[in-house]
Design an enzyme around this catalytic site. Structure first.
Site, PDB file in Angstrom:
ATOM      1  N   ASP A  67     -40.157 -75.520 -59.105  1.00 41.10           N
ATOM      2  CA  ASP A  67     -39.427 -75.689 -57.852  1.00 41.10           C
ATOM      3  C   ASP A  67     -40.348 -76.002 -56.674  1.00 41.10           C
ATOM      4  O   ASP A  67     -41.587 -75.919 -56.787  1.00 41.10           O
ATOM      5  CB  ASP A  67     -38.602 -74.419 -57.551  1.00 41.10           C
ATOM      6  CG  ASP A  67     -39.411 -73.134 -57.744  1.00 41.10           C
ATOM      7  OD1 ASP A  67     -40.652 -73.212 -57.845  1.00 41.10           O
ATOM      8  OD2 ASP A  67     -38.809 -72.056 -57.803  1.00 41.10           O
ATOM      9  N   ASP A 136     -33.550 -60.847 -56.809  1.00 40.16           N
ATOM     10  CA  ASP A 136     -32.106 -60.988 -57.064  1.00 40.16           C
ATOM     11  C   ASP A 136     -31.842 -61.574 -58.455  1.00 40.16           C
ATOM     12  O   ASP A 136     -30.734 -62.013 -58.748  1.00 40.16           O
ATOM     13  CB  ASP A 136     -31.451 -61.864 -55.980  1.00 40.16           C
ATOM     14  CG  ASP A 136     -31.994 -63.298 -55.952  1.00 40.16           C
ATOM     15  OD1 ASP A 136     -32.857 -63.627 -56.798  1.00 40.16           O
ATOM     16  OD2 ASP A 136     -31.558 -64.086 -55.099  1.00 40.16           O
ATOM     17  N   HIS A 138     -33.314 -64.232 -59.875  1.00 39.62           N
ATOM     18  CA  HIS A 138     -33.423 -65.677 -60.073  1.00 39.62           C
ATOM     19  C   HIS A 138     -34.648 -66.071 -60.878  1.00 39.62           C
ATOM     20  O   HIS A 138     -35.676 -65.397 -60.857  1.00 39.62           O
ATOM     21  CB  HIS A 138     -33.358 -66.439 -58.741  1.00 39.62           C
ATOM     22  CG  HIS A 138     -34.549 -66.295 -57.839  1.00 39.62           C
ATOM     23  ND1 HIS A 138     -34.440 -65.962 -56.519  1.00 39.62           N
ATOM     24  CD2 HIS A 138     -35.882 -66.467 -58.062  1.00 39.62           C
ATOM     25  CE1 HIS A 138     -35.644 -65.940 -55.975  1.00 39.62           C
ATOM     26  NE2 HIS A 138     -36.533 -66.240 -56.884  1.00 39.62           N
ATOM     27  N   GLU A 143     -30.374 -69.128 -57.789  1.00 41.05           N
ATOM     28  CA  GLU A 143     -29.851 -67.929 -57.138  1.00 41.05           C
ATOM     29  C   GLU A 143     -28.568 -67.443 -57.819  1.00 41.05           C
ATOM     30  O   GLU A 143     -27.957 -68.197 -58.596  1.00 41.05           O
ATOM     31  CB  GLU A 143     -29.571 -68.267 -55.673  1.00 41.05           C
ATOM     32  CG  GLU A 143     -30.808 -68.685 -54.879  1.00 41.05           C
ATOM     33  CD  GLU A 143     -31.751 -67.530 -54.587  1.00 41.05           C
ATOM     34  OE1 GLU A 143     -31.901 -66.629 -55.425  1.00 41.05           O
ATOM     35  OE2 GLU A 143     -32.358 -67.528 -53.498  1.00 41.05           O
TER      36      GLU A 143
HETATM   37  C1  GLP Z   1     -39.945 -67.447 -55.740  1.00 46.23           C
HETATM   38  C2  GLP Z   1     -40.078 -68.485 -56.851  1.00 46.23           C
HETATM   39  C3  GLP Z   1     -39.864 -67.883 -58.223  1.00 46.23           C
HETATM   40  C4  GLP Z   1     -40.637 -66.586 -58.360  1.00 46.23           C
HETATM   41  C5  GLP Z   1     -40.133 -65.608 -57.327  1.00 46.23           C
HETATM   42  C6  GLP Z   1     -40.779 -64.235 -57.424  1.00 46.23           C
HETATM   43  O1  GLP Z   1     -38.656 -67.308 -55.290  1.00 46.23           O
HETATM   44  N1  GLP Z   1     -39.184 -69.563 -56.695  1.00 46.23           N
HETATM   45  O2  GLP Z   1     -40.257 -68.827 -59.225  1.00 46.23           O
HETATM   46  O3  GLP Z   1     -40.488 -66.079 -59.653  1.00 46.23           O
HETATM   47  O4  GLP Z   1     -40.431 -66.159 -56.052  1.00 46.23           O
HETATM   48  O5  GLP Z   1     -41.957 -64.191 -56.700  1.00 46.23           O
HETATM   49  P1  GLP Z   1     -43.059 -63.062 -56.821  1.00 46.23           P
HETATM   50  O6  GLP Z   1     -43.755 -63.341 -58.103  1.00 46.23           O
HETATM   51  O7  GLP Z   1     -43.944 -63.286 -55.645  1.00 46.23           O
HETATM   52  O8  GLP Z   1     -42.361 -61.771 -56.810  1.00 46.23           O
END
Ligand code: GLP
Length: 257
Positions: A67, A136, A138, A143
């Site tokens: 993404d 959440d 995802h 989402e």
């Molecule tokens: C973002 C990314 C996800 C990732 C998530 C969790 O929203 N789009 O791919 O898994 O953050 O991030 P973190 O690893 O910093 O908790």
């Protein structure tokens, strides 16, 4: 689904790196799906170490990121392209032309997203997809409420996600409200998937994703239907799993056979 519980973040990252290395050694032109966020940072550091100290080469590896924030220039320090270049690509021998991160400045978004999907197909699909999980539930930026069959498209970010990711920006108003993301269907098409999660703050959502019902409200729960998923957790992230002891027993048993 194979659930591997490691002592801490460091061990979790090393375990994931071992798997990635093994897959690259088996297929030098591996198509690797990559994630951003703080969770895979340890994995990337370990891959960099393996490149420097163990001659692990990424020369033929192709990568596709999940993404990108919509509206952010690739040179913006919070863009996912910038993150990948800084934390991995610039420190290994990968050819930047073989790396793909969705273009946050794409003009015709519908067309661009179709082309991203076609590009993945052109390389024969993703061999191994690395994932983190949002608080959440995802994966990518899918989402709650995202279709479990969705493909690459633009998504509006959940309030919770904007709040979570505001730690990387000067203030919450600077956090982009949209992102281009592979769909749940795109992710599920990968031949193999590794999901990483670390820390107490992920324990509730990890339990929902692994032991709860498959639901578009926790898009990571869709991993339950995939035939080859490895979930690598640290003890904190695994702390609310009801079947923790069983998962550990399975790992020990597998080692015996
Ligand atoms: C973002 C990314 C996800 C990732 C998530 C969790 O929203 N789009 O791919 O898994 O953050 O991030 P973190 O690893 O910093 O908790």
């Amino acid at each position: 689904m194979e659930v591997i519980i490691k002592k801490n973040y460091d061990e979790m990252s090393k375990e994931a790196a071992k798997v990635v290395k093994k897959r690259i050694l088996k297929k030098l032109n591996l198509v690797l799906g990559l994630a951003t966020g703080s969770t895979p940072l340890g994995l990337y550091q370990e891959l960099v170490r393996m490149h420097k100290e163990e001659d692990l080469s990424f020369k033929k590896v192709k990568t596709f990121n999940l993404d990108e924030y919509y509206g952010l220039d690739p040179d913006h320090p919070q863009s996912y392209r910038y993150f990948m270049n800084a934390n991995l690509f610039s420190q290994i021998d990968i050819d930047l032309a073989n790396t793909h991160v969705p273009d946050g400045l794409a003009k015709d978004i519908g067309k661009y997203c179709l082309e991203y999907e076609e590009e993945i197909e052109k390389y024969g699909g993703i061999d191994l997809q690395v994932l983190g999980i949002g608080s959440d539930g995802h994966i990518g930026f899918n989402e709650p409420g995202s279709s479990l069959g969705s493909r690459t498209r633009i998504k509006t970010l959940n309030e919770q996600t904007v709040a979570d990711n505001s730690r990387f920006f000067k203030n919450i108003d600077e956090v982009p409200k949209y992102a281009i993301t592979m769909g749940v269907g795109t992710i599920i098409d990968a031949k193999e998937i590794i999901l990483l999660a670390s820390g107490k703050n992920k324990s509730r959502v990890v339990a929902q994703a692994i032991e709860g019902p498959v639901t578009s409200q926790i898009t990571a729960s869709m991993l339950q239907v995939h035939p080859k998923v490895m979930v690598i957790l640290d003890e904190d992230a695994a702390s609310l799993l009801k079947k923790r002891d069983y998962y550990k027993f399975v790992v020990e048993s597998v080692e015996k056979f």
